[in-house]
Design a protein around this motif. Structure first.
Motif, mmCIF file in Angstrom:
data_model
loop_
_atom_site.group_PDB
_atom_site.id
_atom_site.type_symbol
_atom_site.label_atom_id
_atom_site.label_comp_id
_atom_site.label_asym_id
_atom_site.label_seq_id
_atom_site.Cartn_x
_atom_site.Cartn_y
_atom_site.Cartn_z
ATOM 1 N N ASN A 67 -32.353 -16.283 2.278
ATOM 2 C CA ASN A 67 -31.761 -15.706 3.486
ATOM 3 C C ASN A 67 -31.325 -16.752 4.492
ATOM 4 O OD1 ASN A 67 -32.151 -13.063 2.609
ATOM 5 N ND2 ASN A 67 -34.224 -12.994 3.433
ATOM 6 N N SER A 68 -31.962 -17.920 4.454
ATOM 7 C CA SER A 68 -31.620 -18.956 5.420
ATOM 8 C C SER A 68 -32.071 -20.315 4.897
ATOM 9 C CB SER A 68 -32.302 -18.680 6.768
ATOM 10 O OG SER A 68 -33.699 -18.830 6.657
ATOM 11 N N LEU A 69 -31.526 -21.354 5.530
ATOM 12 C CA LEU A 69 -31.968 -22.717 5.269
ATOM 13 C C LEU A 69 -33.136 -23.050 6.191
ATOM 14 C CD1 LEU A 69 -28.528 -24.556 5.167
ATOM 15 C CD2 LEU A 69 -30.018 -24.086 3.226
ATOM 16 N N ASN A 70 -33.865 -24.074 5.871
ATOM 17 C CA ASN A 70 -34.864 -24.608 6.781
ATOM 18 C C ASN A 70 -34.160 -24.956 8.093
ATOM 19 O OD1 ASN A 70 -35.781 -27.440 7.837
ATOM 20 N ND2 ASN A 70 -37.618 -26.447 7.013
ATOM 21 N N VAL A 71 -34.810 -24.699 9.218
ATOM 22 C CA VAL A 71 -34.173 -24.894 10.514
ATOM 23 C C VAL A 71 -33.771 -26.354 10.746
ATOM 24 C CG1 VAL A 71 -36.306 -25.204 11.847
ATOM 25 C CG2 VAL A 71 -34.276 -24.235 12.946
ATOM 26 N N GLU A 117 -21.977 -19.956 11.010
ATOM 27 C CA GLU A 117 -22.763 -19.619 9.827
ATOM 28 C C GLU A 117 -22.608 -20.720 8.797
ATOM 29 O OE1 GLU A 117 -20.380 -16.950 6.752
ATOM 30 O OE2 GLU A 117 -20.581 -15.938 8.687
ATOM 31 N N ILE A 118 -23.674 -20.946 8.061
ATOM 32 C CA ILE A 118 -23.659 -21.933 6.987
ATOM 33 C C ILE A 118 -23.634 -21.154 5.677
ATOM 34 C CG2 ILE A 118 -24.894 -23.828 5.893
ATOM 35 C CD1 ILE A 118 -26.213 -24.327 8.671
ATOM 36 N N THR A 157 -32.447 -36.607 13.319
ATOM 37 C CA THR A 157 -31.037 -36.250 13.187
ATOM 38 C C THR A 157 -30.306 -36.461 14.505
ATOM 39 O OG1 THR A 157 -31.454 -34.649 11.433
ATOM 40 C CG2 THR A 157 -29.415 -34.369 12.685
ATOM 41 N N CYS A 158 -30.907 -36.027 15.606
ATOM 42 C CA CYS A 158 -30.268 -36.226 16.912
ATOM 43 C C CYS A 158 -29.989 -37.700 17.154
ATOM 44 C CB CYS A 158 -31.145 -35.651 18.026
ATOM 45 S SG CYS A 158 -31.171 -33.847 18.068
ATOM 46 N N ASP A 159 -30.944 -38.538 16.847
ATOM 47 C CA ASP A 159 -30.749 -39.973 16.998
ATOM 48 C C ASP A 159 -29.589 -40.455 16.130
ATOM 49 O OD1 ASP A 159 -31.858 -42.686 17.933
ATOM 50 O OD2 ASP A 159 -31.796 -42.892 15.740
ATOM 51 N N ALA A 160 -29.504 -39.957 14.925
ATOM 52 C CA ALA A 160 -28.458 -40.396 13.990
ATOM 53 C C ALA A 160 -27.059 -40.034 14.462
ATOM 54 C CB ALA A 160 -28.712 -39.788 12.604
ATOM 55 N N VAL A 161 -26.922 -38.921 15.188
ATOM 56 C CA VAL A 161 -25.592 -38.485 15.620
ATOM 57 C C VAL A 161 -25.328 -38.783 17.094
ATOM 58 C CG1 VAL A 161 -25.486 -36.686 13.844
ATOM 59 C CG2 VAL A 161 -26.253 -36.088 16.161
ATOM 60 N N GLY A 162 -26.272 -39.467 17.748
ATOM 61 C CA GLY A 162 -26.078 -39.821 19.151
ATOM 62 C C GLY A 162 -26.333 -38.680 20.107
ATOM 63 N N ALA A 163 -27.231 -37.798 19.743
ATOM 64 C CA ALA A 163 -27.537 -36.631 20.571
ATOM 65 C C ALA A 163 -28.970 -36.708 21.079
ATOM 66 C CB ALA A 163 -27.336 -35.353 19.755
ATOM 67 N N SER A 221 -29.403 -30.011 11.270
ATOM 68 C CA SER A 221 -28.818 -31.303 10.908
ATOM 69 C C SER A 221 -27.374 -31.158 10.444
ATOM 70 C CB SER A 221 -29.659 -31.971 9.815
ATOM 71 O OG SER A 221 -30.944 -32.276 10.301
ATOM 72 N N LEU A 222 -27.109 -30.156 9.624
ATOM 73 C CA LEU A 222 -25.734 -29.932 9.165
ATOM 74 C C LEU A 222 -24.790 -29.673 10.340
ATOM 75 C CD1 LEU A 222 -26.417 -27.664 6.059
ATOM 76 C CD2 LEU A 222 -25.450 -29.982 6.027
#
Length: 138
Positions: free
Chosen positions: A119-123, A111-112, A12-18, A128-129
């Motif tokens: 209780n939460s999404l996968n980290v 918050e998402i 994901t970092c690669d995809a967004v330039g991070a 990524s979101l």
């Protein structure tokens, strides 16, 4: 908690330039390999020692710190503006969240919204979101 999440976040970092910042621990290189299907080296920043000290250093150097956490002051992901300066997205443990000592360095908590019973999404999914939103791609 699950090493494959690091490889997914690296993609994901690669995809967004991070870049992905990770502690220099013995298990991390293997974890980065799992889930990573990139065909070239990705941008990884390694840090030694305490993650809290690293985070404090980033904050003190002017980075904008975005924590993905439910707090009384959290804003909805949809309201997060695109990053306009160096930004660190801080992710916590899927079960326990971001430690209180780290939350002290957060400029904004995000918050998402969720409609289901979990209780939460996968980290890796949550990270990524937020990364796509902070990059201005959503």
């Amino acid at each position: 908690m699950h090493g494959v999440n690091l490889g997914t976040l690296l993609r994901t970092c690669d995809a967004v330039g991070a870049c992905l910042a990770v502690p220099r621990l013995p298990w991390v290189p293997e974890a980065l390999e799992r889930g990573n299907t990139l065909h070239r080296p990705a941008c990884v920043h390694w840090f030694q020692g305490s993650a809290i000290k690293w985070l404090a250093g980033q904050h003190n150097s002017g980075a904008h710190i975005v924590g993905v956490e439910l707090t009384d002051e959290s804003i909805r992901l949809a309201d997060l503006p695109a990053a306009r300066r160096r930004t660190v997205i801080l992710l916590g443990n899927e079960r326990d969240g971001i430690p209180a000592a780290a939350l002290e360095h957060v400029d904004v908590a995000v918050e998402i919204p969720m409609l289901g019973s979990g209780n939460s999404l996968n980290v890796a999914v949550a990270g990524s979101l937020v990364a796509y939103k902070a990059a201005g791609l959503l």
